[in-house]
Design a protein around this motif. Structure first.
Motif, PDB file in Angstrom:
ATOM      1  N   PHE A 133       0.833  -1.203   0.000  1.00  0.00           N
ATOM      2  CA  PHE A 133       0.000   0.000   0.000  1.00  0.00           C
ATOM      3  C   PHE A 133       0.865   1.249   0.000  1.00  0.00           C
ATOM      4  CE2 PHE A 133      -4.087   2.059   0.991  1.00  0.00           C
ATOM      5  CZ  PHE A 133      -3.638   3.319   1.360  1.00  0.00           C
ATOM      6  N   LEU A 134       1.822   1.339   0.909  1.00  0.00           N
ATOM      7  CA  LEU A 134       2.643   2.539   1.045  1.00  0.00           C
ATOM      8  C   LEU A 134       3.470   2.790  -0.211  1.00  0.00           C
ATOM      9  CD1 LEU A 134       3.823   2.311   4.760  1.00  0.00           C
ATOM     10  CD2 LEU A 134       2.014   3.752   3.793  1.00  0.00           C
ATOM     11  N   PHE A 139       4.642   6.475  -3.979  1.00  0.00           N
ATOM     12  CA  PHE A 139       5.651   6.538  -5.032  1.00  0.00           C
ATOM     13  C   PHE A 139       5.138   6.215  -6.432  1.00  0.00           C
ATOM     14  CE2 PHE A 139       7.942   5.282  -1.076  1.00  0.00           C
ATOM     15  CZ  PHE A 139       8.606   6.486  -0.884  1.00  0.00           C
ATOM     16  N   GLU A 140       3.872   5.861  -6.557  1.00  0.00           N
ATOM     17  CA  GLU A 140       3.318   5.584  -7.876  1.00  0.00           C
ATOM     18  C   GLU A 140       2.184   6.562  -8.183  1.00  0.00           C
ATOM     19  OE1 GLU A 140       2.228   1.478  -8.301  1.00  0.00           O
ATOM     20  OE2 GLU A 140       4.140   0.746  -7.488  1.00  0.00           O
ATOM     21  N   TRP A 144      -5.419  10.845  -7.706  1.00  0.00           N
ATOM     22  CA  TRP A 144      -5.428  12.117  -6.994  1.00  0.00           C
ATOM     23  C   TRP A 144      -4.087  12.847  -7.080  1.00  0.00           C
ATOM     24  CZ3 TRP A 144      -8.458  10.298  -2.054  1.00  0.00           C
ATOM     25  CH2 TRP A 144      -9.813  10.164  -2.390  1.00  0.00           C
ATOM     26  N   LYS A 145      -3.219  12.353  -7.931  1.00  0.00           N
ATOM     27  CA  LYS A 145      -1.957  13.054  -8.154  1.00  0.00           C
ATOM     28  C   LYS A 145      -1.914  13.728  -9.523  1.00  0.00           C
ATOM     29  CE  LYS A 145       0.846   9.988  -5.234  1.00  0.00           C
ATOM     30  NZ  LYS A 145       1.915   8.963  -5.235  1.00  0.00           N
ATOM     31  N   GLU A 179      14.668   7.078   5.507  1.00  0.00           N
ATOM     32  CA  GLU A 179      14.199   8.451   5.552  1.00  0.00           C
ATOM     33  C   GLU A 179      13.414   8.851   4.309  1.00  0.00           C
ATOM     34  OE1 GLU A 179      16.644  12.426   5.748  1.00  0.00           O
ATOM     35  OE2 GLU A 179      16.687  11.479   7.741  1.00  0.00           O
ATOM     36  N   SER A 180      13.513   8.090   3.244  1.00  0.00           N
ATOM     37  CA  SER A 180      12.786   8.442   2.021  1.00  0.00           C
ATOM     38  C   SER A 180      11.283   8.440   2.248  1.00  0.00           C
ATOM     39  CB  SER A 180      13.146   7.477   0.890  1.00  0.00           C
ATOM     40  OG  SER A 180      12.648   6.172   1.146  1.00  0.00           O
ATOM     41  N   TYR A 181      10.815   7.611   3.177  1.00  0.00           N
ATOM     42  CA  TYR A 181       9.383   7.606   3.499  1.00  0.00           C
ATOM     43  C   TYR A 181       8.993   8.884   4.234  1.00  0.00           C
ATOM     44  CZ  TYR A 181       9.010   2.803   1.922  1.00  0.00           C
ATOM     45  OH  TYR A 181       9.007   1.681   1.138  1.00  0.00           O
TER      46      TYR A 181
END
Length: 376
Positions: A133-134, A139-140, A144-145, A179-181
């Protein structure tokens, strides 16, 4: 002589009323910690016996509720809370809900991640659904983007989302030491902040419909003020406490979250009503002149967390927290049910003594978990 006697009686009555009023205030301002854990257990036991959800057992309502159960276990180490989380996880097969573009549908993972990081039993929690999910959510590309929908022009276009996904992302970033999250979370959080945060009021509009543009068509309360929904801002402030609780102290964007937390806390403090609760409409309390538990629970939790973690001055905020918790306890029935919870919605609506929802119980448990930690 008779007039003098009547005058003495009137003075005596005034003094007595003053004493009674003072005693009432003193009672409201005192904290009986011995009642907190029993109240929390009763609330959870009642809720477990009366399961409810809006869409599915993995939806946001259960996510908010079990976040409360999780924090209750963290604060008390009482196994009854841990057992409830484990049972839920097995029942849900550790799944999120189905919309990977929707922040609501990962809120349930807060409890899964807690189990993964706080139990010694290996391979109990299957984090694959949460990880999938995350990855997709952050990242995809998703609907809504793209910016094609004017209302849903950003990923987290409604303020509630700031409670649903960011605390989960911060927990996952800690688990993976990645940290990327955190950076992805900050990117989308900032979009929501820029769209919905009112810097004059230090409150969040629920969504773009309630953002003031200066036009006559702007949605207003009957008193002419902006519409700021209690639970909506409770989602944000409570979510901030959860985020900051786990976010590394040296994370480069942490000062932004601390500053936002303190700004909102100052405003929320000023809006607490005399009974210790907050009304559903923060700037128009007369609209529904009664307190409401879900927003009040999140506010009480957040203010207590701020004191316990040094972001808020204890001398300035402790009375607000004690009054908030005492008022919340008065909304709990003898059987454990937590009433006065506004039903599912997106703007201020009324509640009553027997209106309840699982997220209201979650807010109650969150509040109790932090009030319990207050130092005398």
């Amino acid at each position: 002589m008779r007039k003098l006697t009547l005058l003495k009686i009137e003075i005596l009555l005034i003094v007595l009323l003053g004493v009674l009023s003072s005693n009432k205030t003193n009672a409201q301002d005192k904290l009986d910690k011995s009642t907190i854990v029993p109240s929390m257990i009763k609330a959870m036991e009642w809720q477990e016996q009366h399961p409810i959800f809006a869409i599915a057992p993995t939806d946001w309502t259960n996510g908010a509720y079990y976040t409360g159960v999780t924090r209750a276990h963290q604060a008390t180490q009482n196994q009854i809370f841990l057992a409830a989380i484990k049972t839920m996880g097995y029942r849900n097969e550790w799944k999120t809900y189905i919309r990977d573009y929707h922040a609501d549908d990962v809120a349930i993972s807060y409890a899964y991640l807690y189990l993964e990081m706080n139990t010694n039993r290996k391979n109990m929690v299957n984090l694959e659904p949460t990880e999938s999910f995350l990855q997709k959510h952050l990242f995809e590309d998703n609907q809504w983007k793209t910016g094609e929908d004017k209302e849903k022009s950003i990923l987290w276009w409604w303020c509630d989302a700031l409670f649903m996904a960011p605390p989960v992302i911060v927990e996952y970033a800690k688990l993976k030491n990645d940290e990327s999250y955190l950076d992805a979370m900050h990117k989308y959080y900032l979009e929501t902040y820029n769209l919905l945060y009112d810097k004059k009021e230090n409150l969040f509009a629920r969504d773009n419909r309630f953002v003031w543009t200066g036009k006559e068509t702007d949605i207003k309360e009957e008193n002419g003020k902006k519409v700021f929904w209690s639970r909506g801002n409770g989602w944000v402030l409570g979510g901030l406490a959860l985020i900051l609780d786990t976010m590394p102290k040296d994370y480069k964007y942490r000062p932004f979250y601390e500053q936002l937390f303190k700004e909102m806390a100052t405003k929320i403090k000023s809006l607490q009503q005399a009974d210790g609760l907050w009304t559903t409409s923060l700037l128009y309390p007369e609209s529904y002149a009664h307190g409401e538990v879900s927003g009040s629970g999140f506010f009480t939790f957040a203010l207590a967390w701020g004191i316990n973690n040094g972001l808020l001055n204890k001398d300035e905020y402790s009375l607000n927290v004690m009054r908030g918790w005492n008022a919340l306890q008065k909304c709990q029935l003898e059987n454990g049910m937590v009433g006065w919870v506004q039903n599912i919605g997106f703007d201020p609506r009324p509640a009553d003594f027997d209106s309840w929802q699982n997220y209201g119980t979650g807010a109650f448990l969150l509040a109790g978990s932090e009030v319990l930690k207050l130092k005398d």
